[in-house]
Write a protein that holds these residues in place. Structure first.
Motif, PDB file in Angstrom:
ATOM      1  N   THR A 180       0.831  -1.202   0.000  1.00 44.25           N
ATOM      2  CA  THR A 180       0.000   0.000   0.000  1.00 44.25           C
ATOM      3  C   THR A 180       0.868   1.256   0.000  1.00 44.25           C
ATOM      4  N   CYS A 181       1.932   1.255   0.783  1.00 43.70           N
ATOM      5  CA  CYS A 181       2.859   2.396   0.802  1.00 43.70           C
ATOM      6  C   CYS A 181       3.495   2.600  -0.567  1.00 43.70           C
ATOM      7  N   SER A 182       3.841   1.500  -1.235  1.00 43.14           N
ATOM      8  CA  SER A 182       4.413   1.593  -2.576  1.00 43.14           C
ATOM      9  C   SER A 182       3.419   2.203  -3.556  1.00 43.14           C
ATOM     10  N   VAL A 183       2.148   1.794  -3.441  1.00 50.08           N
ATOM     11  CA  VAL A 183       1.100   2.358  -4.288  1.00 50.08           C
ATOM     12  C   VAL A 183       0.986   3.865  -4.056  1.00 50.08           C
ATOM     13  N   LEU A 184       1.006   4.290  -2.801  1.00 48.38           N
ATOM     14  CA  LEU A 184       0.874   5.712  -2.484  1.00 48.38           C
ATOM     15  C   LEU A 184       2.051   6.525  -3.019  1.00 48.38           C
ATOM     16  N   VAL A 185       3.260   5.977  -2.892  1.00 43.31           N
ATOM     17  CA  VAL A 185       4.439   6.673  -3.422  1.00 43.31           C
ATOM     18  C   VAL A 185       4.329   6.824  -4.939  1.00 43.31           C
ATOM     19  N   THR A 186       3.924   5.751  -5.610  1.00 43.22           N
ATOM     20  CA  THR A 186       3.780   5.800  -7.066  1.00 43.22           C
ATOM     21  C   THR A 186       2.712   6.803  -7.473  1.00 43.22           C
ATOM     22  N   GLU A 187       1.610   6.841  -6.733  1.00 44.84           N
ATOM     23  CA  GLU A 187       0.551   7.790  -7.044  1.00 44.84           C
ATOM     24  C   GLU A 187       1.019   9.228  -6.873  1.00 44.84           C
ATOM     25  N   LEU A 188       1.815   9.483  -5.854  1.00 46.68           N
ATOM     26  CA  LEU A 188       2.350  10.836  -5.678  1.00 46.68           C
ATOM     27  C   LEU A 188       3.183  11.259  -6.888  1.00 46.68           C
ATOM     28  N   LEU A 189       3.999  10.338  -7.394  1.00 42.50           N
ATOM     29  CA  LEU A 189       4.801  10.641  -8.574  1.00 42.50           C
ATOM     30  C   LEU A 189       3.906  10.866  -9.794  1.00 42.50           C
ATOM     31  N   GLN A 190       2.882  10.010  -9.953  1.00 45.14           N
ATOM     32  CA  GLN A 190       1.945  10.172 -11.068  1.00 45.14           C
ATOM     33  C   GLN A 190       1.249  11.530 -10.997  1.00 45.14           C
ATOM     34  N   ILE A 191       0.698  11.828  -9.833  1.00 43.98           N
ATOM     35  CA  ILE A 191      -0.072  13.062  -9.677  1.00 43.98           C
ATOM     36  C   ILE A 191       0.805  14.284  -9.929  1.00 43.98           C
ATOM     37  N   ALA A 192       2.035  14.260  -9.429  1.00 42.61           N
ATOM     38  CA  ALA A 192       2.947  15.382  -9.656  1.00 42.61           C
ATOM     39  C   ALA A 192       3.188  15.591 -11.150  1.00 42.61           C
ATOM     40  N   LEU A 193       3.431  14.503 -11.878  1.00 42.83           N
ATOM     41  CA  LEU A 193       3.659  14.610 -13.317  1.00 42.83           C
ATOM     42  C   LEU A 193       2.420  15.115 -14.044  1.00 42.83           C
ATOM     43  N   LEU A 194       1.255  14.553 -13.717  1.00 44.50           N
ATOM     44  CA  LEU A 194       0.024  14.941 -14.405  1.00 44.50           C
ATOM     45  C   LEU A 194      -0.359  16.383 -14.100  1.00 44.50           C
ATOM     46  N   VAL A 195      -0.120  16.829 -12.872  1.00 44.53           N
ATOM     47  CA  VAL A 195      -0.428  18.210 -12.515  1.00 44.53           C
ATOM     48  C   VAL A 195       0.456  19.175 -13.307  1.00 44.53           C
ATOM     49  N   VAL A 196       1.735  18.845 -13.441  1.00 43.06           N
ATOM     50  CA  VAL A 196       2.642  19.693 -14.226  1.00 43.06           C
ATOM     51  C   VAL A 196       2.173  19.770 -15.678  1.00 43.06           C
ATOM     52  N   ILE A 197       1.797  18.615 -16.259  1.00 46.24           N
ATOM     53  CA  ILE A 197       1.317  18.603 -17.650  1.00 46.24           C
ATOM     54  C   ILE A 197       0.033  19.405 -17.773  1.00 46.24           C
ATOM     55  N   ALA A 198      -0.888  19.220 -16.817  1.00 47.65           N
ATOM     56  CA  ALA A 198      -2.164  19.929 -16.871  1.00 47.65           C
ATOM     57  C   ALA A 198      -1.959  21.441 -16.777  1.00 47.65           C
ATOM     58  N   PHE A 199      -1.075  21.890 -15.888  1.00 47.97           N
ATOM     59  CA  PHE A 199      -0.791  23.324 -15.791  1.00 47.97           C
ATOM     60  C   PHE A 199      -0.191  23.853 -17.093  1.00 47.97           C
ATOM     61  N   ALA A 200       0.655  23.058 -17.722  1.00 50.54           N
ATOM     62  CA  ALA A 200       1.239  23.475 -18.996  1.00 50.54           C
ATOM     63  C   ALA A 200       0.174  23.604 -20.089  1.00 50.54           C
ATOM     64  N   LEU A 201      -0.912  22.839 -19.946  1.00 50.64           N
ATOM     65  CA  LEU A 201      -2.009  22.897 -20.916  1.00 50.64           C
ATOM     66  C   LEU A 201      -3.045  23.956 -20.564  1.00 50.64           C
ATOM     67  N   GLY A 202      -2.821  24.692 -19.465  1.00 50.15           N
ATOM     68  CA  GLY A 202      -3.731  25.771 -19.101  1.00 50.15           C
ATOM     69  C   GLY A 202      -4.771  25.430 -18.065  1.00 50.15           C
ATOM     70  N   TRP A 203      -4.519  24.422 -17.258  1.00 47.63           N
ATOM     71  CA  TRP A 203      -5.480  23.995 -16.236  1.00 47.63           C
ATOM     72  C   TRP A 203      -5.613  25.056 -15.148  1.00 47.63           C
ATOM     73  N   SER A 204      -6.853  25.282 -14.690  1.00 43.39           N
ATOM     74  CA  SER A 204      -7.107  26.247 -13.620  1.00 43.39           C
ATOM     75  C   SER A 204      -7.941  25.571 -12.531  1.00 43.39           C
ATOM     76  N   PRO A 205      -7.299  24.861 -11.591  1.00 45.35           N
ATOM     77  CA  PRO A 205      -8.052  24.149 -10.550  1.00 45.35           C
ATOM     78  C   PRO A 205      -8.572  25.078  -9.468  1.00 45.35           C
ATOM     79  N   HIS A 206      -9.645  24.637  -8.783  1.00 45.78           N
ATOM     80  CA  HIS A 206     -10.216  25.371  -7.665  1.00 45.78           C
ATOM     81  C   HIS A 206     -10.410  24.395  -6.508  1.00 45.78           C
ATOM     82  N   GLY A 207     -11.112  24.840  -5.485  1.00 43.37           N
ATOM     83  CA  GLY A 207     -11.628  23.926  -4.478  1.00 43.37           C
ATOM     84  C   GLY A 207     -10.732  23.695  -3.278  1.00 43.37           C
ATOM     85  N   ASN A 208     -11.249  22.820  -2.405  1.00 41.64           N
ATOM     86  CA  ASN A 208     -10.636  22.511  -1.121  1.00 41.64           C
ATOM     87  C   ASN A 208      -9.605  21.392  -1.272  1.00 41.64           C
ATOM     88  N   PRO A 209      -8.336  21.639  -0.973  1.00 44.28           N
ATOM     89  CA  PRO A 209      -7.324  20.581  -1.087  1.00 44.28           C
ATOM     90  C   PRO A 209      -7.616  19.380  -0.193  1.00 44.28           C
TER      91      PRO A 209
END
Length: 270
Positions: free
Chosen positions: A131-160
């Motif tokens: 489970t810890c390995s899954v969480l670490v991998t997800e953090l890496l995935q999310i970081a990469l996808l967030v960077v790509i999304a911001f580069a494409l003009g993403w504008s997120p809102h809401g409660n973290p």
């Protein structure tokens, strides 16, 4: 030769005050064992080309492709604002469910789990490390996808906090279902079933195609799926700035409890 001499060396063996040889052999502390196993699991996943394709490359390509090309009608606003939350949900699905199910299924087939179960690492600690390995991998995935999304003009809102709760409950739900599949089916059947479920949920889980495109009867059923609850919840928060999505959190919590309980009950180690 004196009993206090190491065999063949003539060097006194280390003896404690109580007459017991030191250092005393034994298992490492539980936290250290779990951390070492989690790091091993993570390195194995990152070295696996097929797993990287499933967990990193495919979500990133889908985000770029459907954001850049007007293939699916995502409603008003920029396509990336609709797609980014769904792709984050897909990343959780690919790692916590599909990737974990396939890897664990083949570890079970080759006897890896049986051997690890006989080691000083308890079975519950092995699952914790996975489970810890899954969480670490997800953090890496999310970081990469967030960077790509911001580069494409993403504008997120809401409660973290709402986003974190959705991702954690989604991970728990998909992990339980993935372990249930890996622990009950043969490895080849797990491989086929996990990939089939991945494709079906990609199409019908609100990841890329809005659920509004389906008929009312079908949509009412699809909304109860964990991928739909995760993608819709993330979209409500990140795209529309909604508050805590209690309905979607409740659906994910039910799937998490049912999936993890069933995995604990029916998982076969051999």
């Amino acid at each position: 030769m004196s009993a206090d001499m190491s065999a063949g060396t003539g060097v006194p063996a280390p003896v404690s005050a109580t007459g017991v040889f030191t250092p005393a052999p034994g298992a490492a502390p539980m936290g250290r064992m779990i951390r070492a196993q989690a790091l091993l699991e993570t390195r194995m996943l990152l070295r696996n080309g097929e797993q990287l394709l499933l967990t990193v490359v495919i979500p990133a390509l889908l985000l770029v492709l459907f954001s850049a090309v007007d293939i699916v009608d995502t409603g008003a606003g920029k396509s990336v604002d609709f797609l980014a939350p769904g792709i984050l949900a897909l990343a959780v699905l690919s790692t916590a469910f599909t990737g974990q199910a396939i890897a664990t299924g083949f570890e079970r087939r080759y006897g890896v789990l049986k051997r690890l179960g006989a080691s000083p690492l308890p079975r519950w600690a092995l699952m914790t490390a996975k489970t810890c390995s899954v969480l670490v991998t997800e953090l890496l995935q999310i970081a990469l996808l967030v960077v790509i999304a911001f580069a494409l003009g993403w504008s997120p809102h809401g409660n973290p906090l709402a986003v974190v709760l959705l991702l954690l409950l989604g991970t728990a739900a998909f992990s339980g279902l993935g372990l249930l599949m890996a622990g009950t089916l043969k490895a080849e059947a797990t491989l086929a079933a996990a990939n089939l479920v991945f494709i079906l949920l990609l199409v019908a889980g609100g990841v890329i195609v809005p659920l509004s495109k389906f008929s009312d009867g079908v949509r009412s059923v699809l909304k109860l799926l964990p991928i739909s609850a995760l993608s819709d919840g993330l979209r409500d928060v990140l795209q529309h700035g909604a508050g805590m999505p209690w309905g979607d959190l409740g659906i994910l919590a039910v799937w998490a409890v049912v999936g993890l309980a069933a995995a604990a009950r029916f998982f076969r180690w051999e």
